[in-house]
Write a protein that holds these residues in place. Structure first.
Motif, PDB file in Angstrom:
ATOM      1  N   HIS A  70       0.701  -1.040  -0.132  1.00 18.79           N
ATOM      2  CA  HIS A  70      -0.386  -0.254   0.090  1.00 18.79           C
ATOM      3  C   HIS A  70       1.054   1.161  -0.059  1.00 18.79           C
ATOM      4  N   HIS A  71       2.025   1.132   0.495  1.00 19.62           N
ATOM      5  CA  HIS A  71       3.194   2.203   0.329  1.00 19.62           C
ATOM      6  C   HIS A  71       3.327   2.623  -1.260  1.00 19.62           C
ATOM      7  N   PHE A  72       2.705   2.350  -1.926  1.00 17.97           N
ATOM      8  CA  PHE A  72       3.477   2.402  -2.972  1.00 17.97           C
ATOM      9  C   PHE A  72       2.992   2.006  -4.623  1.00 17.97           C
ATOM     10  N   ASP A  73       3.297   2.605  -5.925  1.00 17.44           N
ATOM     11  CA  ASP A  73       2.641   2.679  -6.782  1.00 17.44           C
ATOM     12  C   ASP A  73       2.460   0.993  -7.547  1.00 17.44           C
ATOM     13  N   ILE A  74       1.598   1.138  -8.537  1.00 21.35           N
ATOM     14  CA  ILE A  74       1.434  -0.204  -9.305  1.00 21.35           C
ATOM     15  C   ILE A  74       2.489  -0.843  -9.731  1.00 21.35           C
ATOM     16  N   ALA A  75       3.461   0.016 -10.778  1.00 22.37           N
ATOM     17  CA  ALA A  75       4.999  -0.716 -10.988  1.00 22.37           C
ATOM     18  C   ALA A  75       5.638  -0.923  -9.741  1.00 22.37           C
ATOM     19  N   THR A  76       5.973   0.122  -8.884  1.00 21.39           N
ATOM     20  CA  THR A  76       7.302  -0.607  -7.579  1.00 21.39           C
ATOM     21  C   THR A  76       6.811  -1.908  -6.991  1.00 21.39           C
ATOM     22  N   CYS A  77       5.204  -2.077  -7.108  1.00 20.43           N
ATOM     23  CA  CYS A  77       4.941  -3.337  -6.151  1.00 20.43           C
ATOM     24  C   CYS A  77       4.913  -4.754  -7.107  1.00 20.43           C
ATOM     25  N   GLU A  78       5.132  -4.387  -8.777  1.00 23.87           N
ATOM     26  CA  GLU A  78       5.189  -5.369  -9.395  1.00 23.87           C
ATOM     27  C   GLU A  78       6.619  -5.579  -9.363  1.00 23.87           C
ATOM     28  N   THR A  79       7.605  -4.191  -9.458  1.00 25.30           N
ATOM     29  CA  THR A  79       9.185  -4.714  -8.766  1.00 25.30           C
ATOM     30  C   THR A  79       9.213  -5.276  -7.992  1.00 25.30           C
ATOM     31  N   LEU A  80       9.268  -5.195  -6.444  1.00 24.29           N
ATOM     32  CA  LEU A  80       8.330  -6.415  -5.228  1.00 24.29           C
ATOM     33  C   LEU A  80       7.870  -7.930  -5.681  1.00 24.29           C
ATOM     34  N   MET A  81       7.088  -8.168  -6.831  1.00 26.28           N
ATOM     35  CA  MET A  81       6.571  -9.605  -6.362  1.00 26.28           C
ATOM     36  C   MET A  81       7.422  -9.507  -7.835  1.00 26.28           C
ATOM     37  N   ARG A  82       8.151  -9.129  -8.340  1.00 29.49           N
ATOM     38  CA  ARG A  82       9.168 -10.553  -9.341  1.00 29.49           C
ATOM     39  C   ARG A  82       9.935 -10.543  -8.477  1.00 29.49           C
ATOM     40  N   ARG A  83      10.591  -9.813  -7.196  1.00 25.52           N
ATOM     41  CA  ARG A  83      11.644 -10.154  -6.646  1.00 25.52           C
ATOM     42  C   ARG A  83      11.737 -11.344  -5.233  1.00 25.52           C
ATOM     43  N   PHE A  84      10.229 -11.360  -5.052  1.00 25.84           N
ATOM     44  CA  PHE A  84       9.529 -12.710  -4.231  1.00 25.84           C
ATOM     45  C   PHE A  84       9.013 -13.631  -4.836  1.00 25.84           C
ATOM     46  N   HIS A  85       8.466 -14.163  -6.351  1.00 25.22           N
ATOM     47  CA  HIS A  85       8.449 -14.577  -7.356  1.00 25.22           C
ATOM     48  C   HIS A  85       9.608 -15.618  -7.272  1.00 25.22           C
ATOM     49  N   ALA A  86      10.849 -14.791  -7.615  1.00 29.50           N
ATOM     50  CA  ALA A  86      12.396 -15.442  -7.331  1.00 29.50           C
ATOM     51  C   ALA A  86      13.022 -16.468  -7.070  1.00 29.50           C
ATOM     52  N   ALA A  87      12.086 -15.459  -5.373  1.00 35.46           N
ATOM     53  CA  ALA A  87      12.871 -15.903  -3.989  1.00 35.46           C
ATOM     54  C   ALA A  87      12.112 -17.593  -3.261  1.00 35.46           C
ATOM     55  N   LEU A  88      10.761 -17.485  -4.492  1.00 33.91           N
ATOM     56  CA  LEU A  88       9.871 -18.783  -3.693  1.00 33.91           C
ATOM     57  C   LEU A  88       9.960 -20.740  -4.626  1.00 33.91           C
ATOM     58  N   ALA A  89       9.776 -21.457  -4.014  1.00 31.66           N
ATOM     59  CA  ALA A  89      10.884 -22.259  -5.246  1.00 31.66           C
ATOM     60  C   ALA A  89       8.637 -22.762  -5.136  1.00 31.66           C
ATOM     61  N   PRO A  90       9.333 -23.244  -6.331  1.00 38.62           N
ATOM     62  CA  PRO A  90       8.121 -24.038  -7.374  1.00 38.62           C
ATOM     63  C   PRO A  90       6.962 -24.509  -6.277  1.00 38.62           C
ATOM     64  N   GLY A  91       5.597 -24.010  -6.742  1.00 35.03           N
ATOM     65  CA  GLY A  91       4.326 -23.954  -6.355  1.00 35.03           C
ATOM     66  C   GLY A  91       4.664 -23.393  -4.973  1.00 35.03           C
ATOM     67  N   GLY A  92       5.765 -22.568  -4.266  1.00 31.07           N
ATOM     68  CA  GLY A  92       5.435 -21.671  -2.956  1.00 31.07           C
ATOM     69  C   GLY A  92       4.375 -20.844  -3.393  1.00 31.07           C
ATOM     70  N   ARG A  93       3.936 -20.399  -2.078  1.00 29.40           N
ATOM     71  CA  ARG A  93       2.827 -19.371  -1.896  1.00 29.40           C
ATOM     72  C   ARG A  93       3.097 -18.064  -1.624  1.00 29.40           C
ATOM     73  N   MET A  94       2.792 -16.988  -2.256  1.00 30.47           N
ATOM     74  CA  MET A  94       3.210 -15.399  -1.276  1.00 30.47           C
ATOM     75  C   MET A  94       1.834 -15.430  -0.749  1.00 30.47           C
TER      76      MET A  94
END
Length: 162
Positions: A70-94
């Protein structure tokens, strides 16, 4: 990591779980203190720095994101989401804990007030609807997006799968 209470709730419930707390150094001092007082230090690792820059590693089963987007605009949220996606194992959940307003134009007062507060007090923040989260999560490689209510809380949990 923030105050550490959410990660500690998971650690208490799952004795074999290892929690990796990520936050700025001054915040992690508070987290460490609370974790130590709760007797959970054996279940914790710490990554000091910005979630935008710290090396997160890979292979996590769950990434818990509490009250951040909620602190960020959509593009910045997507940047973080990509980082978290890369950190997850296949089938992992955010798991994203946020105030998620209704889709219709007149949301209930608590989420509406929160959205107004974010618009007034952050450079580009907002309280995003489930359709906005779904679009961001799909854009960043997630699927299986669902929203779950959190008992006795004005917040909801948005769950997405890698």
């Amino acid at each position: 990591a923030s105050h550490g209470l959410f990660g500690m709730a998971f650690a208490r419930r799952h004795a074999g779980m290892c929690v990796t707390a990520v936050d700025f150094p001054s915040v992690l001092e508070v987290t460490r203190e609370r974790v130590r007082a709760a007797g959970l230090d054996g279940q914790y690792d710490y990554l000091s720095g910005s979630a935008f820059q710290v090396e997160l590693g890979q292979g996590y089963d769950v990434v818990l994101v509490t009250n951040l987007y909620h602190h960020f605009d959509i593009a910045t949220c997507e940047t973080l989401m990509r980082r978290f996606h890369a950190a997850l194992a296949p089938g992992g959940r955010m798991l994203t804990l946020e105030a998620v307003p209704h889709e219709h134009p007149a949301p209930p007062p608590p989420p509406a007030a929160f959205a107004m507060m974010m618009l007034a007090n952050t450079p580009a923040g907002d309280a995003y609807t489930l359709s906005q989260y779904s679009a961001m999560l799909t854009e960043t490689g997630f699927h299986g997006v669902e929203k779950r209510d959190v008992p006795r809380s004005p917040q909801q949990l948005v769950v997405a799968v890698k």
